[in-house]
Design an enzyme around this catalytic site. Structure first.
Site, PDB file in Angstrom:
ATOM      1  N   ARG A 161       0.920  -1.266  -0.070  1.00  0.00           N
ATOM      2  CA  ARG A 161       0.055  -0.081  -0.007  1.00  0.00           C
ATOM      3  C   ARG A 161       0.993   1.316  -0.011  1.00  0.00           C
ATOM      4  NH1 ARG A 161      -2.449  -3.450  -1.417  1.00  0.00           N
ATOM      5  NH2 ARG A 161      -4.136  -4.422  -0.573  1.00  0.00           N
ATOM      6  N   SER A 239     -11.348   0.474   3.845  1.00  0.00           N
ATOM      7  CA  SER A 239     -10.693   0.079   4.846  1.00  0.00           C
ATOM      8  C   SER A 239      -9.800   1.510   5.559  1.00  0.00           C
ATOM      9  CB  SER A 239      -9.661  -1.057   4.708  1.00  0.00           C
ATOM     10  OG  SER A 239     -10.146  -2.194   4.338  1.00  0.00           O
ATOM     11  N   GLU A 335      -5.355   4.652   6.491  1.00  0.00           N
ATOM     12  CA  GLU A 335      -5.277   4.537   4.993  1.00  0.00           C
ATOM     13  C   GLU A 335      -5.775   5.577   4.126  1.00  0.00           C
ATOM     14  OE1 GLU A 335      -6.179   0.412   3.226  1.00  0.00           O
ATOM     15  OE2 GLU A 335      -7.050   1.567   1.401  1.00  0.00           O
TER      16      GLU A 335
HETATM   17  C1  LIG Z   1     -15.840   0.110  -0.675  1.00  0.00           C
HETATM   18  C2  LIG Z   1     -14.324   0.267  -0.915  1.00  0.00           C
HETATM   19  C3  LIG Z   1     -13.626  -0.805  -1.194  1.00  0.00           C
HETATM   20  C4  LIG Z   1     -12.122  -0.561  -1.073  1.00  0.00           C
HETATM   21  N1  LIG Z   1     -11.287  -1.813  -1.631  1.00  0.00           N
HETATM   22  C5  LIG Z   1      -9.978  -1.598  -1.613  1.00  0.00           C
HETATM   23  C6  LIG Z   1      -9.054  -2.685  -1.903  1.00  0.00           C
HETATM   24  O1  LIG Z   1      -9.489  -3.983  -1.835  1.00  0.00           O
HETATM   25  N2  LIG Z   1      -7.570  -2.704  -2.033  1.00  0.00           N
HETATM   26  C7  LIG Z   1      -7.451  -1.499  -1.960  1.00  0.00           C
HETATM   27  O2  LIG Z   1      -6.048  -1.298  -2.190  1.00  0.00           O
HETATM   28  N3  LIG Z   1      -8.171  -0.129  -1.913  1.00  0.00           N
HETATM   29  C8  LIG Z   1      -9.396  -0.235  -1.833  1.00  0.00           C
HETATM   30  N4  LIG Z   1     -10.157   0.848  -1.492  1.00  0.00           N
HETATM   31  C9  LIG Z   1      -9.563   2.092  -1.464  1.00  0.00           C
HETATM   32  C10 LIG Z   1      -9.762   2.952  -2.894  1.00  0.00           C
HETATM   33  O3  LIG Z   1     -10.776   2.412  -3.623  1.00  0.00           O
HETATM   34  C11 LIG Z   1      -8.403   2.632  -3.647  1.00  0.00           C
HETATM   35  O4  LIG Z   1      -7.087   2.837  -2.984  1.00  0.00           O
HETATM   36  C12 LIG Z   1      -8.377   3.369  -5.126  1.00  0.00           C
HETATM   37  O5  LIG Z   1      -7.296   2.834  -5.937  1.00  0.00           O
HETATM   38  C13 LIG Z   1      -8.315   4.761  -5.144  1.00  0.00           C
HETATM   39  O6  LIG Z   1      -8.732   5.362  -6.049  1.00  0.00           O
HETATM   40  P1  LIG Z   1      -9.201   6.827  -6.223  1.00  0.00           P
HETATM   41  O7  LIG Z   1      -9.417   7.296  -7.584  1.00  0.00           O
HETATM   42  O8  LIG Z   1     -10.639   7.014  -5.556  1.00  0.00           O
HETATM   43  O9  LIG Z   1      -8.216   7.839  -5.332  1.00  0.00           O
HETATM   44  P2  LIG Z   1      -8.548   9.081  -4.483  1.00  0.00           P
HETATM   45  O10 LIG Z   1      -9.317   9.031  -3.362  1.00  0.00           O
HETATM   46  O11 LIG Z   1      -8.997  10.235  -5.569  1.00  0.00           O
HETATM   47  O12 LIG Z   1      -6.782   9.549  -4.265  1.00  0.00           O
HETATM   48  C14 LIG Z   1      -6.215   8.821  -3.532  1.00  0.00           C
HETATM   49  C15 LIG Z   1      -4.756   9.378  -3.353  1.00  0.00           C
HETATM   50  O13 LIG Z   1      -4.180   9.175  -4.758  1.00  0.00           O
HETATM   51  C16 LIG Z   1      -3.907  10.328  -5.185  1.00  0.00           C
HETATM   52  N5  LIG Z   1      -3.957  10.277  -6.535  1.00  0.00           N
HETATM   53  C17 LIG Z   1      -5.207  10.232  -7.357  1.00  0.00           C
HETATM   54  N6  LIG Z   1      -5.065   9.885  -8.587  1.00  0.00           N
HETATM   55  C18 LIG Z   1      -3.839  10.214  -8.814  1.00  0.00           C
HETATM   56  C19 LIG Z   1      -3.193  10.504 -10.146  1.00  0.00           C
HETATM   57  N7  LIG Z   1      -3.554  10.148 -11.272  1.00  0.00           N
HETATM   58  N8  LIG Z   1      -1.772  10.744 -10.038  1.00  0.00           N
HETATM   59  C20 LIG Z   1      -1.231  10.907  -8.692  1.00  0.00           C
HETATM   60  N9  LIG Z   1      -1.889  10.747  -7.520  1.00  0.00           N
HETATM   61  C21 LIG Z   1      -3.292  10.314  -7.446  1.00  0.00           C
HETATM   62  C22 LIG Z   1      -4.423  11.511  -4.332  1.00  0.00           C
HETATM   63  O14 LIG Z   1      -3.709  12.428  -4.378  1.00  0.00           O
HETATM   64  C23 LIG Z   1      -4.773  10.786  -3.040  1.00  0.00           C
HETATM   65  O15 LIG Z   1      -3.386  10.826  -2.313  1.00  0.00           O
HETATM   66  C24 LIG Z   1     -11.610   0.719  -1.257  1.00  0.00           C
HETATM   67  C25 LIG Z   1     -12.242   1.748  -1.183  1.00  0.00           C
HETATM   68  C26 LIG Z   1     -13.968   1.610  -0.811  1.00  0.00           C
HETATM   69  C27 LIG Z   1     -14.578   2.634  -0.778  1.00  0.00           C
END
Ligand SMILES: Cc1cc2nc3c(=O)[nH]c(=O)nc-3n(C[C@H](O)[C@H](O)[C@H](O)COP(=O)(O)OP(=O)(O)OC[C@H]3O[C@@H](n4cnc5c(N)ncnc54)[C@H](O)[C@@H]3O)c2cc1C
Length: 339
Positions: A161, A239, A335
């Protein structure tokens, strides 16, 4: 008033951002980057907001939301295909596309919300697969130098992570990912016992690709790991704590109490954050702060309901982590990213 973080995050919390840009057209990136650079400070790059907590008073800076779309495939050898994806593509959509194209490598990431561009940031993973396993290249814009970099995985510092993108927040915006996938009707070997049991196959079996992806969705649904559209658990960021590393003494205590232990890709011994929470008296459906509850299905997920605030969310995290630390000496680290 600017765009509200609450409207762009799955917790639906957070006030307005001072400046807001949305990136939709890859060809227009140089112009957009120049415009964004005119604002003070480096932008906060936002994907789907599924791992982000917006502060109650908003963000006195620039938010750059990634909404570029596009997936292209290139055959690179017998049985291998390179898939190039724009950062704004939904990860779940990319997984569904690769499964439909009979490309194996990310099928166990089915059902994870958010964008493709955010996946390398915390090396998003599930059921033994991580995005780092299949990445061959990332293009990322460096806000310090104003150059676009072509990064091989070895330069990305991937771990459990984590990555250089997470370690240096605000420095790099990921624009595209290239993945190498295997053309196959079969999924990668099932490496996760509960999923193997769900599929009724022995561990290490390679089920048909579509069956594996469907089983992941069913299993996630049963464990409260999908993002529901409505209901008490619909506002959440998954999480809330990482699985913490443990010392040999802590590991012995966890083992003696019947808790789980596993080694991560760096061979660090970790235990389960969810188990620690339940072991120290937390339960599903518990209200910790006004409007902030543990999910009805899962103690490791915090949900926001009417009356919830970002301050309440962080206070709930602190209460949970302090209780675990007082009882076990193990420190939990959140996280979700706080903007
Ligand atoms: C129901 C649920 C289940 C989930 N299950 C998992 C799981 O099984 N495994 C897991 O690892 N995670 C899980 N997650 C967490 C999350 O979905 C993941 O980490 C996902 O990859 C985040 O994507 P996002 O686009 O929403 O990120 P955001 O929330 O928009 O951003 C997260 C971080 O990434 C950075 N970021 C976003 N896009 C970019 C980019 N293009 N360039 C540079 N930095 C960037 C942001 O600045 C921030 O620091 C879960 C979340 C939920 C709500």
């Amino acid at each position: 008033m600017g765009e509200l973080l609450a409207d762009h995050t799955t917790l639906r919390l957070g006030g307005p951002a001072r400046h807001w840009f949305t990136h939709t057209d890859p060809a227009a990136w140089p112009d957009l980057a120049r415009t964004v650079r005119r604002e003070p400070g480096r932008p906060f790059t936002l994907g789907g907001g599924s791992n982000t907590l917006g502060g109650d008073t908003g963000y006195d800076g620039t938010v750059l939301r990634m909404a570029t779309r596009g997936i292209t495939c290139r055959h690179t050898g017998p049985g291998t295909v390179e898939v190039n994806v724009q950062a704004g593509e939904p990860l779940a959509g990319l997984v569904a596309f690769t499964v439909a194209e009979q490309l194996s490598g990310i099928e166990y990431l089915s059902g994870i919300p958010g964008t493709v561009g955010a996946a390398p940031v915390q090396n998003t993973g599930a059921y033994g697969q991580e995005i780092a396993d299949v990445l061959t290249r990332i293009t990322a814009y460096d806000w310090r130098t104003g150059h676009t970099l072509d990064l091989p995985p070895a330069a990305c510092g991937f771990g459990y992570r984590t990555s250089v993108f997470k370690a240096r927040p605000g420095r790099l915006t990921i624009l595209t990912l290239t993945l190498r996938l295997a053309r196959s009707e079969r999924a990668a070997p099932v490496g996760y016992r509960h999923l193997a049991d769900h599929l009724a196959v022995p561990l290490r079996t390679r089920p048909p690709l579509a069956e594996a992806a469907a089983a992941v969705l069913e299993h996630r649904s049963a464990r409260g790991l999908l993002l529901p559209e409505t209901g008490d658990d619909s506002r959440q960021a998954g999480s809330v704590f990482l699985n913490p590393p443990v010392t040999p003494e802590q590991a012995a205590a966890v083992r003696a109490a019947g808790g789980p232990l596993h080694r991560d890709r760096d061979n660090l011994l970790r235990t389960s954050a969810g188990w620690l929470l339940e072991h120290t008296g937390h339960q599903p459906g518990q209200e910790l702060q006004p409007g902030i509850h543990t999910s009805r299905r899962r103690t490791l997920t915090l949900t926001a309901r009417a009356g919830a605030t970002a301050n309440g969310f962080t206070a709930a995290l602190a209460t949970m982590a302090d209780r675990v630390h007082a009882a076990t000496g193990i420190r939990l680290h959140p996280e979700p990213v706080h903007i």
